[in-house]
Design an enzyme around this catalytic site. Structure first.
Site, PDB file in Angstrom:
ATOM      1  N   SER A   8       0.845  -1.191   0.000  1.00  0.00           N
ATOM      2  CA  SER A   8       0.000   0.000   0.000  1.00  0.00           C
ATOM      3  C   SER A   8       0.879   1.240   0.000  1.00  0.00           C
ATOM      4  O   SER A   8       2.039   1.194   0.401  1.00  0.00           O
ATOM      5  CB  SER A   8      -0.901   0.018   1.238  1.00  0.00           C
ATOM      6  OG  SER A   8      -1.612   1.239   1.308  1.00  0.00           O
ATOM      7  N   HIS A   9       0.298   2.338  -0.416  1.00  0.00           N
ATOM      8  CA  HIS A   9       0.988   3.628  -0.335  1.00  0.00           C
ATOM      9  C   HIS A   9       1.107   4.101   1.108  1.00  0.00           C
ATOM     10  O   HIS A   9       1.905   4.971   1.415  1.00  0.00           O
ATOM     11  CB  HIS A   9       0.233   4.675  -1.152  1.00  0.00           C
ATOM     12  CG  HIS A   9       0.353   4.479  -2.623  1.00  0.00           C
ATOM     13  ND1 HIS A   9      -0.294   3.460  -3.290  1.00  0.00           N
ATOM     14  CD2 HIS A   9       1.050   5.171  -3.547  1.00  0.00           C
ATOM     15  CE1 HIS A   9       0.014   3.539  -4.575  1.00  0.00           C
ATOM     16  NE2 HIS A   9       0.818   4.561  -4.762  1.00  0.00           N
ATOM     17  N   SER A  10       0.313   3.532   1.982  1.00  0.00           N
ATOM     18  CA  SER A  10       0.272   3.912   3.388  1.00  0.00           C
ATOM     19  C   SER A  10       0.793   2.784   4.267  1.00  0.00           C
ATOM     20  O   SER A  10       0.288   1.655   4.193  1.00  0.00           O
ATOM     21  CB  SER A  10      -1.172   4.246   3.789  1.00  0.00           C
ATOM     22  OG  SER A  10      -1.323   4.268   5.192  1.00  0.00           O
ATOM     23  N   ASP A  66      -2.616  -1.908  -3.461  1.00  0.00           N
ATOM     24  CA  ASP A  66      -3.766  -1.001  -3.428  1.00  0.00           C
ATOM     25  C   ASP A  66      -4.019  -0.350  -4.778  1.00  0.00           C
ATOM     26  O   ASP A  66      -5.114  -0.433  -5.300  1.00  0.00           O
ATOM     27  CB  ASP A  66      -3.692   0.005  -2.276  1.00  0.00           C
ATOM     28  CG  ASP A  66      -2.487   0.920  -2.274  1.00  0.00           C
ATOM     29  OD1 ASP A  66      -1.667   0.892  -3.200  1.00  0.00           O
ATOM     30  OD2 ASP A  66      -2.364   1.698  -1.299  1.00  0.00           O
ATOM     31  N   SER A  69       1.167   3.148  -8.391  1.00  0.00           N
ATOM     32  CA  SER A  69       2.597   2.849  -8.292  1.00  0.00           C
ATOM     33  C   SER A  69       2.876   1.623  -7.434  1.00  0.00           C
ATOM     34  O   SER A  69       3.957   1.039  -7.534  1.00  0.00           O
ATOM     35  CB  SER A  69       3.379   4.056  -7.775  1.00  0.00           C
ATOM     36  OG  SER A  69       3.024   4.359  -6.436  1.00  0.00           O
TER      37      SER A  69
END
Length: 128
Positions: A8-10, A66, A69
């Protein structure tokens, strides 16, 4: 057992999804790979690579991402590890992670897992 990587980006989202999936299947091998190395939002080649290493076995690794990228960075990791059995799964992140955890804990092989995760795209949450 097939390992699972949550990308995930987070960092918090990856850790939370991994935590929820782990609660549903305690035996599952799950590693989160979220955010950049400094904790900011983004995707990290190194974090994904290390997460794959952490849960890798001859049974392979399923990677759930997600968006955006996270997919591209995962593709780069897979290219760098081309001697490994790694497959990206195209499914909703949370629903897919929970199903993947349960299935891998029961011994479902990587190819069968991909087919089962494909069904999560049409799962209804509210029955009318």
């Amino acid at each position: 057992m097939v390992g699972i990587v949550i990308v995930s980006h987070s960092q918090k989202l990856a850790e939370g999804v991994a935590e929820l999936a782990q609660m549903m299947a305690a035996k599952a091998l799950i590693a989160p790979a979220g955010g950049l190395d400094d904790g900011s939002t983004g995707t990290s080649f190194e974090k994904i690579y290390e997460a794959v290493e952490e849960v890798y076995s001859e049974d392979g690794v399923a990677v759930l991402m997600d968006m955006g990228s996270a997919v591209m960075t995962t593709e780069m990791v897979i290219e760098a590890m081309d001697d490994r059995k790694i497959r990206m799964m195209d499914c909703p992140l949370v629903e897919g992670a929970v199903l993947a955890a349960v299935e891998t804990a029961m011994g479902t092989p990587l190819e069968e897992l991909a087919a089962k995760l494909d069904t999560t795209r049409t799962m209804k949450k509210i029955m009318e």
